[in-house]
Scaffold this motif. Structure first.
Motif, PDB file in Angstrom:
ATOM      1  N   THR A  20       0.826  -1.206   0.000  1.00  0.00           N
ATOM      2  CA  THR A  20       0.000   0.000   0.000  1.00  0.00           C
ATOM      3  C   THR A  20       0.858   1.253   0.000  1.00  0.00           C
ATOM      4  O   THR A  20       0.627   2.186  -0.773  1.00  0.00           O
ATOM      5  CB  THR A  20      -0.939   0.009   1.223  1.00  0.00           C
ATOM      6  OG1 THR A  20      -1.796  -1.137   1.186  1.00  0.00           O
ATOM      7  CG2 THR A  20      -1.782   1.275   1.246  1.00  0.00           C
ATOM      8  N   VAL A  21       1.868   1.278   0.865  1.00  0.00           N
ATOM      9  CA  VAL A  21       2.753   2.440   0.963  1.00  0.00           C
ATOM     10  C   VAL A  21       3.563   2.607  -0.319  1.00  0.00           C
ATOM     11  O   VAL A  21       3.739   3.736  -0.817  1.00  0.00           O
ATOM     12  CB  VAL A  21       3.687   2.305   2.180  1.00  0.00           C
ATOM     13  CG1 VAL A  21       4.762   3.383   2.161  1.00  0.00           C
ATOM     14  CG2 VAL A  21       2.893   2.373   3.473  1.00  0.00           C
ATOM     15  N   LYS A  22       4.045   1.505  -0.856  1.00  0.00           N
ATOM     16  CA  LYS A  22       4.845   1.560  -2.084  1.00  0.00           C
ATOM     17  C   LYS A  22       4.060   2.188  -3.233  1.00  0.00           C
ATOM     18  O   LYS A  22       4.520   3.131  -3.883  1.00  0.00           O
ATOM     19  CB  LYS A  22       5.293   0.138  -2.453  1.00  0.00           C
ATOM     20  CG  LYS A  22       5.981   0.027  -3.810  1.00  0.00           C
ATOM     21  CD  LYS A  22       6.217  -1.434  -4.162  1.00  0.00           C
ATOM     22  CE  LYS A  22       6.645  -1.598  -5.610  1.00  0.00           C
ATOM     23  NZ  LYS A  22       6.798  -3.021  -5.996  1.00  0.00           N
ATOM     24  N   ILE A  23       2.870   1.659  -3.472  1.00  0.00           N
ATOM     25  CA  ILE A  23       2.043   2.191  -4.558  1.00  0.00           C
ATOM     26  C   ILE A  23       1.622   3.627  -4.250  1.00  0.00           C
ATOM     27  O   ILE A  23       1.605   4.490  -5.139  1.00  0.00           O
ATOM     28  CB  ILE A  23       0.809   1.306  -4.775  1.00  0.00           C
ATOM     29  CG1 ILE A  23       1.248  -0.086  -5.246  1.00  0.00           C
ATOM     30  CG2 ILE A  23      -0.138   1.923  -5.807  1.00  0.00           C
ATOM     31  CD1 ILE A  23       0.112  -1.066  -5.391  1.00  0.00           C
ATOM     32  N   GLY A  24       1.303   3.882  -2.987  1.00  0.00           N
ATOM     33  CA  GLY A  24       0.890   5.224  -2.598  1.00  0.00           C
ATOM     34  C   GLY A  24       1.980   6.254  -2.836  1.00  0.00           C
ATOM     35  O   GLY A  24       1.725   7.323  -3.401  1.00  0.00           O
ATOM     36  N   ILE A  25       3.218   5.940  -2.432  1.00  0.00           N
ATOM     37  CA  ILE A  25       4.329   6.882  -2.594  1.00  0.00           C
ATOM     38  C   ILE A  25       4.612   7.150  -4.067  1.00  0.00           C
ATOM     39  O   ILE A  25       4.754   8.308  -4.496  1.00  0.00           O
ATOM     40  CB  ILE A  25       5.585   6.356  -1.887  1.00  0.00           C
ATOM     41  CG1 ILE A  25       5.400   6.413  -0.367  1.00  0.00           C
ATOM     42  CG2 ILE A  25       6.812   7.179  -2.299  1.00  0.00           C
ATOM     43  CD1 ILE A  25       6.547   5.802   0.416  1.00  0.00           C
ATOM     44  N   ILE A  26       4.692   6.082  -4.859  1.00  0.00           N
ATOM     45  CA  ILE A  26       4.984   6.262  -6.287  1.00  0.00           C
ATOM     46  C   ILE A  26       3.873   7.060  -6.960  1.00  0.00           C
ATOM     47  O   ILE A  26       4.132   7.994  -7.744  1.00  0.00           O
ATOM     48  CB  ILE A  26       5.174   4.901  -6.982  1.00  0.00           C
ATOM     49  CG1 ILE A  26       6.381   4.166  -6.394  1.00  0.00           C
ATOM     50  CG2 ILE A  26       5.363   5.085  -8.493  1.00  0.00           C
ATOM     51  CD1 ILE A  26       6.545   2.739  -6.910  1.00  0.00           C
ATOM     52  N   ALA A  85      -1.755  -4.917 -12.151  1.00  0.00           N
ATOM     53  CA  ALA A  85      -2.614  -4.280 -11.151  1.00  0.00           C
ATOM     54  C   ALA A  85      -1.865  -3.171 -10.406  1.00  0.00           C
ATOM     55  O   ALA A  85      -2.433  -2.113 -10.118  1.00  0.00           O
ATOM     56  CB  ALA A  85      -3.132  -5.334 -10.171  1.00  0.00           C
ATOM     57  N   GLU A  86      -0.583  -3.396 -10.110  1.00  0.00           N
ATOM     58  CA  GLU A  86       0.206  -2.393  -9.397  1.00  0.00           C
ATOM     59  C   GLU A  86       0.376  -1.141 -10.241  1.00  0.00           C
ATOM     60  O   GLU A  86       0.213  -0.014  -9.753  1.00  0.00           O
ATOM     61  CB  GLU A  86       1.577  -2.961  -9.016  1.00  0.00           C
ATOM     62  CG  GLU A  86       1.526  -3.986  -7.891  1.00  0.00           C
ATOM     63  CD  GLU A  86       2.911  -4.347  -7.402  1.00  0.00           C
ATOM     64  OE1 GLU A  86       3.860  -3.563  -7.627  1.00  0.00           O
ATOM     65  OE2 GLU A  86       3.054  -5.419  -6.783  1.00  0.00           O
ATOM     66  N   LEU A  87       0.726  -1.304 -11.511  1.00  0.00           N
ATOM     67  CA  LEU A  87       0.905  -0.152 -12.397  1.00  0.00           C
ATOM     68  C   LEU A  87      -0.413   0.593 -12.580  1.00  0.00           C
ATOM     69  O   LEU A  87      -0.449   1.828 -12.611  1.00  0.00           O
ATOM     70  CB  LEU A  87       1.445  -0.602 -13.750  1.00  0.00           C
ATOM     71  CG  LEU A  87       1.700   0.504 -14.784  1.00  0.00           C
ATOM     72  CD1 LEU A  87       2.663   1.543 -14.228  1.00  0.00           C
ATOM     73  CD2 LEU A  87       2.247  -0.083 -16.086  1.00  0.00           C
ATOM     74  N   CYS A  88      -1.495  -0.160 -12.666  1.00  0.00           N
ATOM     75  CA  CYS A  88      -2.812   0.444 -12.785  1.00  0.00           C
ATOM     76  C   CYS A  88      -3.116   1.308 -11.563  1.00  0.00           C
ATOM     77  O   CYS A  88      -3.654   2.418 -11.689  1.00  0.00           O
ATOM     78  CB  CYS A  88      -3.868  -0.645 -12.950  1.00  0.00           C
ATOM     79  SG  CYS A  88      -5.558  -0.034 -13.018  1.00  0.00           S
ATOM     80  N   GLY A  89      -2.764   0.809 -10.392  1.00  0.00           N
ATOM     81  CA  GLY A  89      -2.976   1.571  -9.169  1.00  0.00           C
ATOM     82  C   GLY A  89      -2.178   2.865  -9.159  1.00  0.00           C
ATOM     83  O   GLY A  89      -2.685   3.922  -8.767  1.00  0.00           O
ATOM     84  N   GLU A 157      -7.335   6.685  -0.317  1.00  0.00           N
ATOM     85  CA  GLU A 157      -7.985   6.203  -1.528  1.00  0.00           C
ATOM     86  C   GLU A 157      -7.400   4.873  -2.012  1.00  0.00           C
ATOM     87  O   GLU A 157      -8.020   4.180  -2.826  1.00  0.00           O
ATOM     88  CB  GLU A 157      -7.867   7.246  -2.646  1.00  0.00           C
ATOM     89  CG  GLU A 157      -8.835   8.408  -2.518  1.00  0.00           C
ATOM     90  CD  GLU A 157     -10.273   7.964  -2.696  1.00  0.00           C
ATOM     91  OE1 GLU A 157     -10.674   7.649  -3.829  1.00  0.00           O
ATOM     92  OE2 GLU A 157     -11.005   7.931  -1.679  1.00  0.00           O
ATOM     93  N   THR A 158      -6.212   4.515  -1.516  1.00  0.00           N
ATOM     94  CA  THR A 158      -5.634   3.223  -1.900  1.00  0.00           C
ATOM     95  C   THR A 158      -6.510   2.063  -1.443  1.00  0.00           C
ATOM     96  O   THR A 158      -6.321   0.928  -1.895  1.00  0.00           O
ATOM     97  CB  THR A 158      -4.220   3.056  -1.313  1.00  0.00           C
ATOM     98  OG1 THR A 158      -4.284   3.143   0.122  1.00  0.00           O
ATOM     99  CG2 THR A 158      -3.274   4.124  -1.833  1.00  0.00           C
ATOM    100  N   SER A 159      -7.460   2.326  -0.558  1.00  0.00           N
ATOM    101  CA  SER A 159      -8.332   1.266  -0.056  1.00  0.00           C
ATOM    102  C   SER A 159      -9.208   0.666  -1.155  1.00  0.00           C
ATOM    103  O   SER A 159      -9.749  -0.430  -0.977  1.00  0.00           O
ATOM    104  CB  SER A 159      -9.214   1.799   1.080  1.00  0.00           C
ATOM    105  OG  SER A 159     -10.034   2.854   0.623  1.00  0.00           O
ATOM    106  N   VAL A 160      -9.365   1.357  -2.283  1.00  0.00           N
ATOM    107  CA  VAL A 160     -10.194   0.813  -3.365  1.00  0.00           C
ATOM    108  C   VAL A 160      -9.393  -0.077  -4.304  1.00  0.00           C
ATOM    109  O   VAL A 160      -9.955  -0.677  -5.231  1.00  0.00           O
ATOM    110  CB  VAL A 160     -10.883   1.938  -4.177  1.00  0.00           C
ATOM    111  CG1 VAL A 160     -11.694   2.846  -3.271  1.00  0.00           C
ATOM    112  CG2 VAL A 160      -9.879   2.752  -4.974  1.00  0.00           C
ATOM    113  N   PHE A 161      -8.089  -0.186  -4.078  1.00  0.00           N
ATOM    114  CA  PHE A 161      -7.262  -1.019  -4.953  1.00  0.00           C
ATOM    115  C   PHE A 161      -7.655  -2.489  -4.898  1.00  0.00           C
ATOM    116  O   PHE A 161      -7.360  -3.257  -5.811  1.00  0.00           O
ATOM    117  CB  PHE A 161      -5.774  -0.886  -4.583  1.00  0.00           C
ATOM    118  CG  PHE A 161      -5.169   0.428  -4.990  1.00  0.00           C
ATOM    119  CD1 PHE A 161      -5.815   1.276  -5.868  1.00  0.00           C
ATOM    120  CD2 PHE A 161      -3.944   0.821  -4.476  1.00  0.00           C
ATOM    121  CE1 PHE A 161      -5.257   2.493  -6.240  1.00  0.00           C
ATOM    122  CE2 PHE A 161      -3.374   2.023  -4.844  1.00  0.00           C
ATOM    123  CZ  PHE A 161      -4.031   2.859  -5.727  1.00  0.00           C
ATOM    124  N   SER A 162      -8.295  -2.883  -3.814  1.00  0.00           N
ATOM    125  CA  SER A 162      -8.710  -4.280  -3.685  1.00  0.00           C
ATOM    126  C   SER A 162      -9.676  -4.674  -4.800  1.00  0.00           C
ATOM    127  O   SER A 162      -9.808  -5.857  -5.130  1.00  0.00           O
ATOM    128  CB  SER A 162      -9.375  -4.509  -2.331  1.00  0.00           C
ATOM    129  OG  SER A 162     -10.508  -3.665  -2.160  1.00  0.00           O
TER     130      SER A 162
END
Length: 219
Positions: A20-26, A85-89, A157-162
């Motif tokens: 979550t933090v990784k995707i959020g920071i990027i 999925a990660e890149l999409c996020g 908002e990262t909570s919707v990545f699921s």
């Protein structure tokens, strides 16, 4: 409260929090970059581009991140663009966050009175010096509260990545609830980890804002 269950699945939450933090920071870093570019285009009123930016800001701010993620994850493959999925996020977060950051930076830039730039130029400063020594320090101070609020908003908002099968914190909580019906324990861990992620951001943001105010910027 089943503490044995919490101890057993704590490592799973730690792994999900790191993702979550990784995707959020990027995503936030790209959002800042997009926001700076868009704010500059709006501030300097660049022909044509300012209207494109205005449409982008309205489109991004008035559609939910979940809809944007579905469009990117499921819609782009229809035209041959496939993403993990990660890149999409990351792309979704940058797209949404860029518009919010753009408005924060633009309001900060526009809060600086034109007379200050004119005075700096009359003292012999060139355009770069005026921007670096006069406009940006005050604009940054004014933008700090909105900037920090946007970072916290985007991390939440990262909570919707699921929804696109990313093993983030929300996905982990929902998965454990579905498997073991341990709703209280799963949600407890979810809240704790989101607090561990968001509280430091809020505290650091407040300290930075206070320090810049003490320095005399943005008064």
């Amino acid at each position: 409260m089943n503490w044995e269950f919490i101890g057993k699945y704590l490592p799973m939450y730690e792994k999900a929090a790191l993702l979550t933090v990784k995707i959020g920071i990027i995503g936030i870093l790209f959002a800042i970059l997009v926001g700076l570019i868009c704010a500059a285009v709006q501030y300097y009123k660049v022909p044509v581009l300012r209207w494109i930016v205005a449409v982008y800001v309205e489109l991004s701010r008035n559609t939910p991140l979940l809809v944007q993620l579905f469009f990117i994850y499921y819609g782009f493959p229809k035209i041959g663009i496939r993403m993990s999925a990660e890149l999409c996020g990351v792309v979704g977060l940058a797209f949404l966050g860029g518009s919010y950051m753009a408005e924060s930076f633009r309001s900060g830039l526009e809060s600086v009175e034109p007379i200050q730039s004119e005075s700096a130029i009359s003292l012999g400063m060139n355009s770069r010096q005026v921007l670096g020594y006069v406009i940006l320090p005050q604009a940054m101070s004014t933008s700090i509260p909105a900037f920090v609020a946007n970072i916290i908003f985007l991390l939440k908002e990262t909570s919707v990545f699921s929804a696109i099968s990313l093993m983030d914190l929300m996905f982990t909580a929902k998965d454990l609830i579905g498997l073991y019906y341990k709703t209280t324990e799963s949600l407890f861990l979810l809240v704790v980890f989101y607090l561990l992620i968001l509280l430091p951001v809020s505290i650091v943001g407040s300290l930075v804002e206070r320090r810049m105010r003490y320095a005399g910027f943005g008064d």
